[in-house]
Write an enzyme that holds these catalytic residues in place. Sequence first.
Site, PDB file in Angstrom:
ATOM      1  N   LYS A  94      -0.703   1.750  -8.770  1.00 39.89           N
ATOM      2  CA  LYS A  94      -0.557   2.834  -7.805  1.00 39.89           C
ATOM      3  C   LYS A  94       0.891   3.281  -7.662  1.00 39.89           C
ATOM      4  O   LYS A  94       1.144   4.462  -7.490  1.00 39.89           O
ATOM      5  CB  LYS A  94      -1.118   2.398  -6.456  1.00 39.89           C
ATOM      6  CG  LYS A  94      -0.114   1.671  -5.660  1.00 39.89           C
ATOM      7  CD  LYS A  94      -0.492   1.174  -4.340  1.00 39.89           C
ATOM      8  CE  LYS A  94       0.717   0.320  -3.997  1.00 39.89           C
ATOM      9  NZ  LYS A  94       0.728  -0.214  -2.694  1.00 39.89           N
ATOM     10  N   THR A  95       1.839   2.357  -7.758  1.00 42.74           N
ATOM     11  CA  THR A  95       3.243   2.766  -7.624  1.00 42.74           C
ATOM     12  C   THR A  95       3.614   3.697  -8.765  1.00 42.74           C
ATOM     13  O   THR A  95       4.298   4.701  -8.574  1.00 42.74           O
ATOM     14  CB  THR A  95       4.163   1.543  -7.630  1.00 42.74           C
ATOM     15  OG1 THR A  95       3.668   0.603  -6.687  1.00 42.74           O
ATOM     16  CG2 THR A  95       5.574   1.935  -7.244  1.00 42.74           C
ATOM     17  N   ASP A  99       2.385   5.711   1.356  1.00 43.11           N
ATOM     18  CA  ASP A  99       1.918   4.511   0.663  1.00 43.11           C
ATOM     19  C   ASP A  99       1.338   3.532   1.686  1.00 43.11           C
ATOM     20  O   ASP A  99       1.671   3.604   2.870  1.00 43.11           O
ATOM     21  CB  ASP A  99       3.106   3.874  -0.069  1.00 43.11           C
ATOM     22  CG  ASP A  99       2.650   2.873  -1.112  1.00 43.11           C
ATOM     23  OD1 ASP A  99       1.436   2.780  -1.342  1.00 43.11           O
ATOM     24  OD2 ASP A  99       3.514   2.186  -1.688  1.00 43.11           O
ATOM     25  N   GLU A 100       0.504   2.611   1.246  1.00 41.21           N
ATOM     26  CA  GLU A 100      -0.079   1.596   2.142  1.00 41.21           C
ATOM     27  C   GLU A 100      -0.704   2.232   3.384  1.00 41.21           C
ATOM     28  O   GLU A 100      -0.482   1.795   4.510  1.00 41.21           O
ATOM     29  CB  GLU A 100       1.001   0.590   2.589  1.00 41.21           C
ATOM     30  CG  GLU A 100       1.807  -0.018   1.467  1.00 41.21           C
ATOM     31  CD  GLU A 100       1.077  -1.110   0.714  1.00 41.21           C
ATOM     32  OE1 GLU A 100      -0.159  -1.219   0.890  1.00 41.21           O
ATOM     33  OE2 GLU A 100       1.741  -1.834  -0.039  1.00 41.21           O
ATOM     34  N   GLN A 110      -6.931  -4.411   1.417  1.00 41.61           N
ATOM     35  CA  GLN A 110      -5.625  -5.059   1.600  1.00 41.61           C
ATOM     36  C   GLN A 110      -5.033  -4.751   2.959  1.00 41.61           C
ATOM     37  O   GLN A 110      -3.822  -4.855   3.163  1.00 41.61           O
ATOM     38  CB  GLN A 110      -4.666  -4.608   0.498  1.00 41.61           C
ATOM     39  CG  GLN A 110      -5.069  -5.114  -0.872  1.00 41.61           C
ATOM     40  CD  GLN A 110      -4.035  -4.762  -1.928  1.00 41.61           C
ATOM     41  OE1 GLN A 110      -2.910  -5.234  -1.898  1.00 41.61           O
ATOM     42  NE2 GLN A 110      -4.422  -3.916  -2.867  1.00 41.61           N
ATOM     43  N   ARG A 126      -2.265 -11.353  -6.360  1.00 44.31           N
ATOM     44  CA  ARG A 126      -0.851 -11.291  -6.748  1.00 44.31           C
ATOM     45  C   ARG A 126      -0.626 -11.923  -8.113  1.00 44.31           C
ATOM     46  O   ARG A 126       0.421 -11.762  -8.712  1.00 44.31           O
ATOM     47  CB  ARG A 126       0.047 -12.040  -5.747  1.00 44.31           C
ATOM     48  CG  ARG A 126       0.074 -11.530  -4.309  1.00 44.31           C
ATOM     49  CD  ARG A 126       0.355 -10.077  -4.202  1.00 44.31           C
ATOM     50  NE  ARG A 126      -0.896  -9.327  -4.133  1.00 44.31           N
ATOM     51  CZ  ARG A 126      -0.977  -8.029  -4.335  1.00 44.31           C
ATOM     52  NH1 ARG A 126       0.087  -7.329  -4.625  1.00 44.31           N
ATOM     53  NH2 ARG A 126      -2.143  -7.414  -4.256  1.00 44.31           N
TER      54      ARG A 126
END
Length: 811
Positions: A53-54, A241-242, A296, A654
Amino acid sequence: MTDASTPLIVGASAPSEARPDADLLEGLNGPQREAVTYRGQALLIVAGAGSGKTSVLTRRIASLLRTREAYPSQILAITFTNKAAGEMRERVHQLIGQRADGMWISTFHSACVRILRREAQLFGFTKAFTIYDSGDSRALIKRLVKEHEGDAFGLTPAGTQSRISKLKNELADAESYARQANTSDPAERVFIEIFAAYQRELQRANAFDFDDLIAQTVYLFRAFPQVADVYRKRFRHILVDEYQDTNHAQYALIHELTRPPGSDAEPMSAGGMMIFEAEPAAESGASLTVVGDSDQSIYAFRGADIRNISEFERDYPGAKVVLLEQNYRSTQNILSAANAVISNNFDRKDKKLWTDVGAGDPIIGFTGYSQHDEAQFVADEIEALHRKGVDYAQMAVFYRTNSQSRALEEIFIRSAVPYKIMGGTKFYERAEIKDALAYLVAVANPADEMALRRILNKPRRGIGDVTETAIARYAAEHGITFRDALANSPQLGVGPKLQKAIDQLDAVLSEASALMLPASGELAPSTAVTEGLTLLLNKSGYFDALRASRDPQDEARLENLDELVAVTREFARNNPDGTIIDFLTEVALVADADDLDDASGSVSLMTLHTAKGLEYDAVFLTGVEEDLLPHRISAGEPGGPQEERRLFYVGITRARKRLHVSLAMTRAQFGEVTVAMPSRFLQEIPADLIDWRQSPGDVNGRGGTQSRALNARGRRPGQGGTSGSRYGDDLVPLPKRAPADPSKFPNRIPAKVRDNGDMELAAGDRIRHDDFGEGRVDAITGEGAKRVAHVRFDTVGAKKLLVKIAPISKL
DNA sequence: TCGACACTGTTTTTT
DNA sequence: ACAGTGTCGA
C-alpha cells in the site's frame, strides 16, 4: 510556509499514448494499478497487510504530480507517524526525481499545529502556544481533581483524563456534554466542573493538549468558514493512510477539508499564504483517497472508529473501492495462520491474503517454564538464525505490554544479543528532559504557568509549596501573570534569601528571552535555541546541581541533557530559520516509533502496537498467553477481544519468512509469580502450521498432551472477577513450585549486579555457569565491558555470554 | 524545606 | 518490583 499556489486544475486529460506516469505502473498488479490511476472524488483502498500500500500511495502522489494534475502545494497526505511521513516524502521524491516543496506530508497532529499556529490568534490563543503531552495534561488534571475534591466522588486523575480525552475525540466540549449528562449524579457534576476548569486552564496557559490539536482545528473551520475555505481551495488532493485508526474528530477534520469551498468566501490571506480566487463556480471539494485495513484497527481504545472506514462508501457516495489482497511480504504458512486467526472475528468483510512465493518454513512454537526461560529460547533462536546469516536488524521481538521487555533484556544482555528497544522509557519523558523543556517553554510561552511551576524549585532553590502559593496569590491579586509576579519579589512577603532566589530565576529567564525572542523584525540566529538552552541550564544552576550530586544516576541525567543540546544543534542545522517555538513543536510531536533509526545491527524489541507498519525476516511473538494477549483488561470491554485478535494478526503479518510464537507457563507480575495459560488465539492457528519445539503440554506438570493443553480452556467464568478459581474445571494450574528438577529452570536472574570485569578468560578454558553447567570456551571476542565468551556447554550446546555479568566461574 | 521511611496501586496499547 | 505518594522528624 510562503508557497504561492493557484488552485487551477488541469482536467483529467492524460494523453492516451505514452502516459507520463507509465514507468510508475511498472511491476504493479491490476488492482494496484487501478489504485494509482483512478481519478474521482473519493477512493477507498482496502489494503491487506503487506499488499504494497505504501508503494501504491506514493506512486499515486507521484502520478498526480507527473501528469500535472496537481501542484505539490495542492497535496495533503496524512500518515500516522512522523516516520511514515518522512518515508513517504522520501519515496515520492525518488519517484519524481525532484524536491516537491509545498507538499504537506505529515501526521494529523503536525498538520493541525501548522494550521493552528497561523490562525490561533482568531480565537484567543497566540502562535506561541504550548502543546501539552499526556503527562502535562495528567499533571494539570491531577491538580484539578484535588482542588475539586474529585476523589470523594470516585474520580481518579487517570480516569478523568481518559474520559476527557474520549469526549474530545468525539468533539464534545464541557458545555455540550453537560447538556446531555445526568446532572442528578453528583460525581457527574464534579466531573463536568473539572472538565470545564481544565479547558479554562489550558486557554489561560495558551496551551492545547493532543486532542485539542485536532478538535480545535475542526472548531476553527466551523466557526470561520472563510478560514476553512483557504485550506479547501489549497488542498485539492487529500490522502489519508491508516484510515481505520482515525477517530471521530479526525474524520470530521477530513470531512471539513473535503467540502467544496463556500461561494461567499472573500479572497483573503492567512499567515502569509496568499490565495487568489479563481472562478468560484468551478470549485468542487478536494478529491479524497483513504487507505486502510479494518483488520489492522488496533486503536479503538483511544477512540479510533472502525466505522469511518466501513461506512466510507455511505459517507462519500460514488466512492470507488479497490481491494489489494495479494501479499508480497510473507510466506503462505504465515498468511494461512493470519487468515485463520482473523477469520474468528465476525462482522468483518471477508478478505484472504495470498501469495505466490510458496509455503515456506513452519511456524515455530515454544513454551517456557518462565518468562526468562521463554526469553532464553528467543535469544538462542536469534543466535542460531544469526549464524545462518540472518542480520540482527532483520529480526524483531514483539510483546503486548512494555513491562515484558525487561525479562527479554536481562537475557539478551547475558547472551550478548545486540538489541534495541523501541519505545520503552521515552527520552522526552525523562524528568530532566522535561525540566529542560519546561525552561524553554517558560521563555517561549510566558502564559504557561505549569511550566514555570515545574522549574520553580529545580534545581533546589528553597522555593517550596508555601512560596509558590504566595507568588500565585500575588499574581491573582494584582491581575498579572505568574511569570510577571516573579519580578516583584520584594512584595511577596518572603524572606530575603527567597527573594534573591526568585530574582535570580527571573533574571535567567529574561536573559534567555532576550536571546531567543529578539524584538520583532529581526530573526534570532539559528544557534539561538542551543545557546538559550545552555544558558538556562548553566545560569539556573541546573547543571551545577547535577554535577555536584553523588547520585550515580545524575551522571546519566547530565548525559541526557547533553544529548538534548545535541538535538537542538541538529535542529538548527536542519532548520536554519527554526525558532524556539518550532523546536518545541517538533519535540512535542515526535513519537517513539519515529526515531527507530533502522536499529542497524540490532534486534528490535517493541510492543505489538509499535510494530504496525513494519516488517522483518524473522519475528518472535512472545507472551501469547491468556490475560496478556488477549489482555485481561480488554476482556470485559465491548469489542475488546476482537481488537486483541487484530493485534495478534498484526504481529503475525509482520513476518516475512520466519514466525515464532512463544509463551511461558509462569510469569512474574506485581512481584509475585502467577500461572499463565496458553492464549485462546493459539488454537486458532491450524495445528499443522506450528512446529512445537516445546508445547504447552510438554511443560504441563501432569504430562498432558499438546492438544489437551491447548484445548483445555473449558468454559471460562465470564469476567474472571468472581473470586475462586479463574480456570475451567479441567484446567488445573501448575503447582506453585513445579516438581521438575530445579536445573530445568534456567531463569533465576540474580537481583544483584554481578561484575566479572577483571576475569581473565581465554579459548580453551573450562568454566561453570550457574544455569548451563560446565563448558569450554571456544573464543573470546570484544573488548573491555563488552567482552563476549563463546562457550560450548556440555549439555546445552553453544552459547554466547557477556563475560562481565555472566554467572560463571573459571574451573 | 527536605530527606528517610512506609505504603500503595500499578501494567494495555499512543498521536 | 517498583515508582510515586504521604507522613514524619530534623
